[in-house]
Design a protein around this motif. Structure first.
Motif, PDB file in Angstrom:
ATOM      1  N   ALA A  61       1.033   1.454 -11.458  1.00 32.23           N
ATOM      2  CA  ALA A  61       1.165   0.112 -10.917  1.00 32.23           C
ATOM      3  C   ALA A  61      -0.035  -0.751 -11.277  1.00 32.23           C
ATOM      4  O   ALA A  61      -1.157  -0.277 -11.386  1.00 32.23           O
ATOM      5  N   LYS A  76       0.825  -1.208   0.000  1.00 34.32           N
ATOM      6  CA  LYS A  76       0.000   0.000   0.000  1.00 34.32           C
ATOM      7  C   LYS A  76       0.854   1.250   0.000  1.00 34.32           C
ATOM      8  O   LYS A  76       0.475   2.269  -0.579  1.00 34.32           O
ATOM      9  N   PRO A 126      -1.956   8.042  -5.170  1.00 28.32           N
ATOM     10  CA  PRO A 126      -1.925   6.829  -5.987  1.00 28.32           C
ATOM     11  C   PRO A 126      -0.937   6.971  -7.152  1.00 28.32           C
ATOM     12  O   PRO A 126      -0.947   7.993  -7.843  1.00 28.32           O
ATOM     13  N   THR A 139       2.260   1.729  -3.627  1.00 23.21           N
ATOM     14  CA  THR A 139       1.271   2.160  -4.610  1.00 23.21           C
ATOM     15  C   THR A 139       0.632   3.488  -4.229  1.00 23.21           C
ATOM     16  O   THR A 139      -0.208   3.999  -4.950  1.00 23.21           O
ATOM     17  N   LYS A 190      -0.555   5.288  -9.985  1.00 23.08           N
ATOM     18  CA  LYS A 190      -1.153   5.157 -11.318  1.00 23.08           C
ATOM     19  C   LYS A 190      -0.325   4.363 -12.318  1.00 23.08           C
ATOM     20  O   LYS A 190      -0.781   4.106 -13.425  1.00 23.08           O
ATOM     21  N   VAL A 210      -7.679   4.518 -15.938  1.00 24.58           N
ATOM     22  CA  VAL A 210      -6.397   5.195 -15.971  1.00 24.58           C
ATOM     23  C   VAL A 210      -6.222   5.948 -17.305  1.00 24.58           C
ATOM     24  O   VAL A 210      -6.656   5.491 -18.350  1.00 24.58           O
ATOM     25  N   HIS A 252      -2.834  -2.241 -18.663  1.00 24.91           N
ATOM     26  CA  HIS A 252      -2.503  -0.847 -18.936  1.00 24.91           C
ATOM     27  C   HIS A 252      -0.999  -0.624 -19.014  1.00 24.91           C
ATOM     28  O   HIS A 252      -0.529   0.483 -18.807  1.00 24.91           O
ATOM     29  N   MET A 255      -1.963  -4.263  -9.848  1.00 23.86           N
ATOM     30  CA  MET A 255      -1.992  -5.028  -8.600  1.00 23.86           C
ATOM     31  C   MET A 255      -2.786  -6.307  -8.772  1.00 23.86           C
ATOM     32  O   MET A 255      -3.790  -6.341  -9.468  1.00 23.86           O
ATOM     33  N   ALA A 315      -5.400   2.608  -6.681  1.00 28.95           N
ATOM     34  CA  ALA A 315      -3.983   2.681  -7.057  1.00 28.95           C
ATOM     35  C   ALA A 315      -3.833   3.181  -8.489  1.00 28.95           C
ATOM     36  O   ALA A 315      -2.782   3.684  -8.874  1.00 28.95           O
ATOM     37  N   LEU A 316      -4.889   3.021  -9.275  1.00 30.56           N
ATOM     38  CA  LEU A 316      -4.847   3.516 -10.656  1.00 30.56           C
ATOM     39  C   LEU A 316      -5.275   4.972 -10.729  1.00 30.56           C
ATOM     40  O   LEU A 316      -5.351   5.544 -11.808  1.00 30.56           O
ATOM     41  N   PRO A 322      -9.139  -1.628 -15.849  1.00 34.44           N
ATOM     42  CA  PRO A 322      -8.165  -0.546 -15.602  1.00 34.44           C
ATOM     43  C   PRO A 322      -8.137   0.495 -16.712  1.00 34.44           C
ATOM     44  O   PRO A 322      -7.899   1.677 -16.443  1.00 34.44           O
TER      45      PRO A 322
END
Lengths: 259, 254
Positions: free
Chosen positions: A76, A49, A72, A52, A74, A102, A156, A78, B154-155, A98
């Motif tokens: 990464a 955590k 964040p 990221t 962005k 993103v 992504h 997971m 996280a994105l 994703p």
């Protein structure tokens, strides 16, 4: 690529502050495959955590890609022990998720959907799921869901892949199969990986570097290079060098658990 | 399509209930003023078919209007409550307190405000049925898997993204499930209000019939109410199945 500099993280628990990490320092180079092993509850997931950008360190600095992490990251992808597929979406739609979030994909999502679908299908193909895109996640086995989850974390083109015990819930055969899938994808694309695991064989088989964490509050107490040659084959698990490494790691963790 | 005994079970049980009822009334020669036999109820239903239809229709539409208001308002409030923990903590006691108030006690107030008629019935149906919808929608939103939220956050996903992509679709089975509870409650609300203060509706009809000692007609009213309830429940169940089939996979695979 990743640098943790004397990081401490405390959070408020039910019975006062809990120290999850204390004075943790860690470096992961670009394109490196790093594994973090440690006894349960040592703050491995907290580490994920932090990197990221989902939580901020109480003390110290976290740098990713040369910048201090403030939110964040962005970049990464997971994946977790639980595949966490959305049951109302097909596998393909899950993998595409994703891209709906993103940038720069997000704003082009409608216009270039065809291209993205092709990309997702190609990725599904590399993990051995070709033709399963239109299935629903619950129509597939745990191992297949985990493959799809891996695709979702890679769609992504992340330069960093964070894996939190992704294979822990799978049976031994499926797990080894997925080790190879991950190995192949990593060797082909060459992103940076941080793999949190408690499986020492998994760490030794996949990683370039293994970091051992202490019991809570977690700290990196040992870093070991894995000098097994690449490309690695499952056969290498029977190599004496491999067993020695696993043995050393096991002792180290046994030590930490007693302390 | 094969014929299964399981499919006939609802009919067999329903008919069996009426047969048993009829038998008990005849064997013990129960006074029809205490408990009318089904045969008497059905003949009353046929005799008073006109008023039954008219009043059933009134009850149906007031219930549905109240129910639809509850759906709209409940969905909205559920989303708001599920959105933020602070709002959740703040509103919850108020809502529970509100829900604990017997709606019968509210009807006189509504009558003072809106007069005797359909409006109090609609509002009572609304008041009694929105609570389960709010609770269910909020629960669906509040139980998002933290890992899934992490993946999106996280994105760089915003709270709105997380809600749109995960929260709302995830809350839908809860929402459609709650409709089945809410629609039956809405009938209760409407009829309670009609019983106390109305010029039409099944509740009104039954009160009138009761004060004229026409017990078979009272029971015919109950029967009509039960039929409406089952019908609307079936509609909600069908909607649930159509909209959130993915949540009912075990029955789909069987």
């Amino acid at each position: 690529m990743i640098e943790l500099d004397d990081v401490t993280l405390a959070y408020r628990g039910r019975t006062g502050p809990v120290l999850a990490l204390q004075g943790t320092s860690l470096k992961v180079g670009r394109g490196e495959f790093a594994a973090v092993v440690g006894p349960s509850g040592c703050g491995k997931s907290t580490l994920m955590k932090l990197v990221t950008g989902l939580v901020k360190p109480t003390q110290g600095r976290v740098l990713v890609d040369g910048h201090e992490v403030a939110g964040p990251v962005k970049i990464a992808g997971m994946a977790f022990q639980n595949a966490n597929m959305l049951p109302w979406r097909t596998v393909l739609e899950n993998v595409l998720l994703p891209l709906e979030i993103v940038e720069p994909y997000r704003s082009k999502f409608r216009a270039e959907k065809k291209q993205y679908v092709a990309r997702a299908e190609k990725l599904l193909d590399t993990v051995g799921l070709s033709g399963f895109g239109s299935r629903f996640p619950w129509e597939m086995s745990g191992g297949m869901q985990q493959r799809a989850s891996l695709c979702r974390s890679l769609i992504h083109d992340p330069s960093l892949l964070m894996l939190d015990e992704p294979f822990a819930a799978l049976d031994a055969f499926t797990r080894e199969e997925l080790w190879c899938v991950l190995r192949d994808v990593w060797e082909r694309i060459g992103f940076t990986v941080v793999l949190v695991t408690h499986d020492l064989r998994e760490a030794a088989f996949l990683a370039d570097t293994i970091h051992v964490m202490s019991a809570r509050p977690g700290r990196i107490i040992e870093t070991r290079k894995v000098d097994l040659p690449r490309p690695r084959d499952l056969e290498i698990c029977y190599d004496p060098r491999f067993s020695d490494l696993v043995q050393i790691l096991r002792h180290k963790i046994a030590e930490v658990r007693q302390a | 399509m094969t014929f299964r005994t399981e499919d006939t079970a609802p009919w067999i049980f329903t008919i069996g209930l009426f047969v048993f009822w009829e038998a008990v009334c005849r064997i013990f020669s129960v006074d029809s003023f205490i408990l009318p036999a089904p045969s008497e109820i059905f003949s009353a239903a046929v005799r008073y078919a006109g008023p039954l239809w008219r009043n059933s229709f009134v009850t149906l539409w007031t219930t549905l209007v109240g129910f639809l208001l509850a759906v709209g308002f409940g969905l909205l409030l559920g989303l708001v409550v599920g959105w933020s923990r602070t709002i959740y903590r703040g509103l919850y006691p108020v809502m529970i307190g509100f829900n604990s108030i017997p709606k019968v006690a509210v009807v006189p107030i509504l009558v003072v405000w809106f007069g005797v008629g359909e409006v109090p019935a609609i509002i009572t149906a609304f008041l009694i049925s929105f609570f389960p919808i709010v609770v269910n929608v909020a629960t669906g939103l509040a139980t998002i898997e933290p890992e899934m939220e992490d993946v999106l956050r996280a994105l760089g996903a915003s709270k709105l993204d997380v809600m749109l992509k995960i929260g709302i679709p995830r809350a839908m089975p809860y929402f459609f499930g709650s409709l089945k509870v809410a629609i039956t409650l809405a009938f209760v609300g409407a009829v309670v209000s009609e019983t106390l203060a109305a010029n039409a509706g099944l509740g009104h009809l039954m009160t009138q019939a009761g004060s004229n000692f026409q017990m078979p007609l009272v029971f015919a009213g109950l029967l009509a109410l039960a039929i409406e309830g089952i019908g609307m429940y079936a509609v909600c169940a069908w909607l649930e199945y159509r909209m959130t089939g993915w949540a009912h996979r075990s029955t789909m695979n069987a």
